[in-house]
Design a protein around this motif. Structure first.
Motif, PDB file in Angstrom:
ATOM      1  N   MET A 138     -34.690 111.070 128.338  1.00 22.15           N
ATOM      2  CA  MET A 138     -34.640 110.690 129.751  1.00 22.15           C
ATOM      3  C   MET A 138     -33.414 109.831 130.021  1.00 22.15           C
ATOM      4  SD  MET A 138     -37.512 108.644 131.960  1.00 22.15           S
ATOM      5  CE  MET A 138     -37.191 108.155 133.652  1.00 22.15           C
ATOM      6  N   LEU A 139     -32.783 110.075 131.139  1.00 24.12           N
ATOM      7  CA  LEU A 139     -31.604 109.305 131.530  1.00 24.12           C
ATOM      8  C   LEU A 139     -31.989 107.875 131.882  1.00 24.12           C
ATOM      9  CD1 LEU A 139     -28.793 110.551 133.840  1.00 24.12           C
ATOM     10  CD2 LEU A 139     -29.845 108.347 134.315  1.00 24.12           C
ATOM     11  N   GLN A 140     -31.192 106.923 131.393  1.00 25.91           N
ATOM     12  CA  GLN A 140     -31.390 105.510 131.721  1.00 25.91           C
ATOM     13  C   GLN A 140     -30.152 105.016 132.462  1.00 25.91           C
ATOM     14  OE1 GLN A 140     -33.301 103.129 128.477  1.00 25.91           O
ATOM     15  NE2 GLN A 140     -32.930 104.943 127.249  1.00 25.91           N
ATOM     16  N   ALA A 141     -30.346 104.441 133.633  1.00 23.01           N
ATOM     17  CA  ALA A 141     -29.221 104.004 134.453  1.00 23.01           C
ATOM     18  C   ALA A 141     -29.597 102.748 135.229  1.00 23.01           C
ATOM     19  CB  ALA A 141     -28.806 105.115 135.418  1.00 23.01           C
ATOM     20  N   ARG A 142     -28.576 101.963 135.570  1.00 25.09           N
ATOM     21  CA  ARG A 142     -28.782 100.783 136.408  1.00 25.09           C
ATOM     22  C   ARG A 142     -27.463 100.412 137.077  1.00 25.09           C
ATOM     23  NH1 ARG A 142     -31.625  96.803 134.244  1.00 25.09           N
ATOM     24  NH2 ARG A 142     -32.536  98.095 132.600  1.00 25.09           N
ATOM     25  N   TRP A 143     -27.581  99.616 138.144  1.00 25.40           N
ATOM     26  CA  TRP A 143     -26.417  99.149 138.876  1.00 25.40           C
ATOM     27  C   TRP A 143     -25.820  97.921 138.190  1.00 25.40           C
ATOM     28  CZ3 TRP A 143     -24.022 101.732 142.680  1.00 25.40           C
ATOM     29  CH2 TRP A 143     -24.733 102.742 143.329  1.00 25.40           C
ATOM     30  N   GLY A 144     -24.492  97.885 138.178  1.00 21.93           N
ATOM     31  CA  GLY A 144     -23.783  96.744 137.629  1.00 21.93           C
ATOM     32  C   GLY A 144     -22.536  96.466 138.437  1.00 21.93           C
ATOM     33  N   GLU A 145     -21.743  95.506 137.963  1.00 17.09           N
ATOM     34  CA  GLU A 145     -20.505  95.143 138.656  1.00 17.09           C
ATOM     35  C   GLU A 145     -19.339  95.154 137.669  1.00 17.09           C
ATOM     36  OE1 GLU A 145     -18.588  91.118 140.491  1.00 17.09           O
ATOM     37  OE2 GLU A 145     -20.549  91.705 141.320  1.00 17.09           O
ATOM     38  N   VAL A 146     -18.243  95.779 138.086  1.00 16.78           N
ATOM     39  CA  VAL A 146     -17.034  95.783 137.263  1.00 16.78           C
ATOM     40  C   VAL A 146     -16.442  94.377 137.259  1.00 16.78           C
ATOM     41  CG1 VAL A 146     -14.687  96.685 137.010  1.00 16.78           C
ATOM     42  CG2 VAL A 146     -16.544  98.203 137.749  1.00 16.78           C
ATOM     43  N   THR A 147     -16.230  93.831 136.076  1.00 20.30           N
ATOM     44  CA  THR A 147     -15.649  92.485 135.964  1.00 20.30           C
ATOM     45  C   THR A 147     -14.210  92.503 135.461  1.00 20.30           C
ATOM     46  OG1 THR A 147     -16.521  92.228 133.703  1.00 20.30           O
ATOM     47  CG2 THR A 147     -17.909  91.454 135.544  1.00 20.30           C
ATOM     48  N   GLU A 148     -13.802  93.623 134.818  1.00 16.64           N
ATOM     49  CA  GLU A 148     -12.466  93.662 134.224  1.00 16.64           C
ATOM     50  C   GLU A 148     -12.084  95.104 133.902  1.00 16.64           C
ATOM     51  OE1 GLU A 148     -10.211  91.820 130.233  1.00 16.64           O
ATOM     52  OE2 GLU A 148     -12.372  91.545 130.559  1.00 16.64           O
ATOM     53  N   VAL A 149     -10.814  95.431 134.087  1.00 22.28           N
ATOM     54  CA  VAL A 149     -10.277  96.705 133.617  1.00 22.28           C
ATOM     55  C   VAL A 149      -9.693  96.469 132.230  1.00 22.28           C
ATOM     56  CG1 VAL A 149      -8.582  98.526 133.972  1.00 22.28           C
ATOM     57  CG2 VAL A 149      -9.799  97.564 135.936  1.00 22.28           C
ATOM     58  N   LEU A 150     -10.220  97.191 131.237  1.00 25.59           N
ATOM     59  CA  LEU A 150      -9.837  96.947 129.841  1.00 25.59           C
ATOM     60  C   LEU A 150      -8.672  97.813 129.384  1.00 25.59           C
ATOM     61  CD1 LEU A 150     -13.431  96.804 128.318  1.00 25.59           C
ATOM     62  CD2 LEU A 150     -11.961  94.872 128.915  1.00 25.59           C
ATOM     63  N   ALA A 151      -8.664  99.082 129.782  1.00 23.29           N
ATOM     64  CA  ALA A 151      -7.622  99.998 129.305  1.00 23.29           C
ATOM     65  C   ALA A 151      -7.588 101.225 130.202  1.00 23.29           C
ATOM     66  CB  ALA A 151      -7.884 100.411 127.858  1.00 23.29           C
ATOM     67  N   ARG A 152      -6.430 101.865 130.233  1.00 16.95           N
ATOM     68  CA  ARG A 152      -6.266 103.108 130.982  1.00 16.95           C
ATOM     69  C   ARG A 152      -5.583 104.139 130.090  1.00 16.95           C
ATOM     70  NH1 ARG A 152      -6.748 102.015 136.574  1.00 16.95           N
ATOM     71  NH2 ARG A 152      -6.604  99.789 137.073  1.00 16.95           N
ATOM     72  N   ARG A 153      -5.992 105.376 130.237  1.00 15.69           N
ATOM     73  CA  ARG A 153      -5.287 106.508 129.650  1.00 15.69           C
ATOM     74  C   ARG A 153      -5.463 107.671 130.604  1.00 15.69           C
ATOM     75  NH1 ARG A 153      -9.700 105.512 126.264  1.00 15.69           N
ATOM     76  NH2 ARG A 153     -11.321 107.136 126.175  1.00 15.69           N
ATOM     77  N   GLU A 154      -4.728 108.730 130.361  1.00  9.73           N
ATOM     78  CA  GLU A 154      -4.769 109.854 131.283  1.00  9.73           C
ATOM     79  C   GLU A 154      -6.198 110.373 131.446  1.00  9.73           C
ATOM     80  OE1 GLU A 154      -2.638 114.239 131.919  1.00  9.73           O
ATOM     81  OE2 GLU A 154      -2.243 113.055 130.108  1.00  9.73           O
ATOM     82  N   GLY A 155      -6.700 110.292 132.670  1.00  7.40           N
ATOM     83  CA  GLY A 155      -8.013 110.830 132.986  1.00  7.40           C
ATOM     84  C   GLY A 155      -9.181 109.913 132.733  1.00  7.40           C
ATOM     85  N   ALA A 156      -8.958 108.702 132.223  1.00 12.03           N
ATOM     86  CA  ALA A 156     -10.071 107.806 131.907  1.00 12.03           C
ATOM     87  C   ALA A 156      -9.648 106.346 132.052  1.00 12.03           C
ATOM     88  CB  ALA A 156     -10.578 108.056 130.487  1.00 12.03           C
ATOM     89  N   VAL A 157     -10.610 105.520 132.436  1.00 10.32           N
ATOM     90  CA  VAL A 157     -10.394 104.077 132.550  1.00 10.32           C
ATOM     91  C   VAL A 157     -11.573 103.380 131.881  1.00 10.32           C
ATOM     92  CG1 VAL A 157     -10.085 102.115 134.106  1.00 10.32           C
ATOM     93  CG2 VAL A 157      -9.183 104.359 134.750  1.00 10.32           C
ATOM     94  N   GLU A 158     -11.283 102.414 131.018  1.00  9.60           N
ATOM     95  CA  GLU A 158     -12.334 101.611 130.410  1.00  9.60           C
ATOM     96  C   GLU A 158     -12.436 100.297 131.168  1.00  9.60           C
ATOM     97  OE1 GLU A 158     -12.385 101.245 126.162  1.00  9.60           O
ATOM     98  OE2 GLU A 158     -11.485 103.231 125.869  1.00  9.60           O
ATOM     99  N   VAL A 159     -13.640  99.974 131.601  1.00 16.75           N
ATOM    100  CA  VAL A 159     -13.896  98.747 132.353  1.00 16.75           C
ATOM    101  C   VAL A 159     -15.011  97.958 131.674  1.00 16.75           C
ATOM    102  CG1 VAL A 159     -13.156  99.767 134.547  1.00 16.75           C
ATOM    103  CG2 VAL A 159     -15.578  99.888 133.885  1.00 16.75           C
ATOM    104  N   ARG A 160     -15.095  96.694 131.999  1.00 22.70           N
ATOM    105  CA  ARG A 160     -16.227  95.890 131.554  1.00 22.70           C
ATOM    106  C   ARG A 160     -17.186  95.738 132.722  1.00 22.70           C
ATOM    107  NH1 ARG A 160     -17.169  93.174 127.198  1.00 22.70           N
ATOM    108  NH2 ARG A 160     -14.996  93.325 126.533  1.00 22.70           N
ATOM    109  N   VAL A 161     -18.474  95.946 132.445  1.00 16.77           N
ATOM    110  CA  VAL A 161     -19.496  95.898 133.487  1.00 16.77           C
ATOM    111  C   VAL A 161     -20.528  94.831 133.141  1.00 16.77           C
ATOM    112  CG1 VAL A 161     -21.301  97.188 134.700  1.00 16.77           C
ATOM    113  CG2 VAL A 161     -19.174  98.336 134.039  1.00 16.77           C
ATOM    114  N   ALA A 162     -20.909  94.066 134.151  1.00 16.01           N
ATOM    115  CA  ALA A 162     -21.969  93.065 134.001  1.00 16.01           C
ATOM    116  C   ALA A 162     -23.199  93.523 134.780  1.00 16.01           C
ATOM    117  CB  ALA A 162     -21.498  91.707 134.505  1.00 16.01           C
TER     118      ALA A 162
END
Length: 356
Positions: free
Chosen positions: A1-25
């Motif tokens: 079963m899918l598990q999901a919840r709402w969060g808030e982006v606190t920081e952009v960690l890294a970028r590459r073509e087609g993807a962005v890594e962020v930190r979520v609280a």
């Protein structure tokens, strides 16, 4: 079963073509705070302070995804507008279905249809994403000016931008272009089917050699047939049917603690002995005598059907080292899994040997 919840982006960690890594609280579950991967083509951009819906399934189940959450949506007032004008839908019938412009509906469609086949072009197939770097290095170590195209099918990860490896290989000049086919997406070129992608690699991308391998996330069950890499047999069939030169990269390990993967993996043996219906070349590496004898004792069932060739993979591993490209497989380094990477490199050298 899918598990999901709402969060808030606190920081952009890294970028590459087609993807962005962020930190979520997560205010409701701070123990889940951590990195999340976002695909802008699916969700649009995100910035610190944005509210995001996050799939937390993998982290909560402790799956092998690098400890990442995945952003499903970014809360915003404006609508997302498609970047591509194609009508082929990928991730069909899911909440993230989206259109892409494929080679079959673009300006090269007539050239694809007119192409009679691959004219002997080497096509190297590999089960694991971690084999791609050594295969590409094997090609370039033996044929420095060869143009290598990576084709990613849809048997493991579907988004190519999940891969941290592929952008590094492109930056290093080991891979020229990428193609994603089936439900996989995010390549330089998109294709509906794997045979069509193979022709596009030759006609549109100008490939001298094609590597077909799963994206990250190979699935295995410990059973004889329950592994996603068994699709390698289908890729070899497509290469042969299109009059290419099918070459199988062997999965070899003397560091994997699981007996079924010791020496030549049961995955390679099963797909070549039972499911590959056309003759192919199996490239093996030069190994120390004890390891070579072990592999020799395993390949007897393959000899009546397939061609076995042995190549020196060491120059390829030296090339990766010179380029500053450390590679791992299942967390193990080249030093720990030398036979594994030598086997992948041998397949690349086998392909280069066909270029003349």
């Amino acid at each position: 079963m899918l598990q999901a919840r709402w969060g808030e982006v606190t920081e952009v960690l890294a970028r590459r073509e087609g993807a962005v890594e962020v930190r979520v609280a997560f205010a409701s579950a701070p123990e889940l705070d951590g990195p999340a991967l976002l695909y802008p083509t699916l969700t649009g951009p995100a910035a610190p302070g944005d509210r995001v819906l996050v799939n937390t399934t993998a982290v909560q189940l402790r799956l092998g995804t690098g400890g990442l959450h995945f952003v499903m949506a970014v809360e915003r007032a404006e609508a997302l507008t498609p970047a591509a004008d194609g009508h082929i839908v990928k991730l069909r019938y899911t909440p993230l279905q989206h259109t892409v412009r494929t080679v079959e509906e673009g300006p090269d469609a007539e050239r694809l249809d007119a192409c009679p086949g691959l004219a002997g072009m080497p096509v190297v197939t590999a089960e694991l994403h971690s084999q791609v770097a050594a295969i590409a290095a094997g090609v370039h170590a033996a044929a420095p000016h060869a143009r290598v195209v990576y084709l990613m099918p849809d048997t493991a990860a579907l988004p190519l931008p999940l891969s941290r490896l592929v952008p590094r290989l492109k930056d290093a000049g080991l891979i020229a272009r990428t193609i994603t086919c089936g439900q996989a997406f995010g390549g330089d070129l998109e294709a509906v089917s794997l045979p069509s992608a193979l022709v596009a690699a030759k006609v549109v991308a100008g490939a001298d050699v094609v590597i077909i391998a799963q994206g990250p996330g190979n699935a295995g069950t410990g059973t004889r047939l329950g592994f996603s890499g068994i699709a390698q047999a289908d890729w070899l069939h497509s290469a042969a049917a299109l009059e290419g030169t099918p070459i199988a990269a062997a999965r070899i390990s003397f560091a994997d603690p699981r007996p079924r993967h010791h020496g030549l993996s049961h995955h390679t043996l099963t797909l070549l002995e039972r499911f590959t219906l056309c003759p192919v070349t199996l490239a093996l590496p030069q190994l120390p005598p004890e390891q070579a004898d072990w592999i020799g004792s395993q390949i007897a069932p393959l000899l009546p059907k397939h061609r076995i060739e042995t190549y020196d993979g060491e120059p390829a591993l030296s090339l990766l080292s010179r380029l500053g490209l450390p590679v791992t497989t299942m967390g193990r380094t080249v030093e720990q899994e030398r036979a594994f990477f030598l086997a992948a490199a041998a397949a690349g050298v086998a392909a280069a040997a066909r270029l003349g």
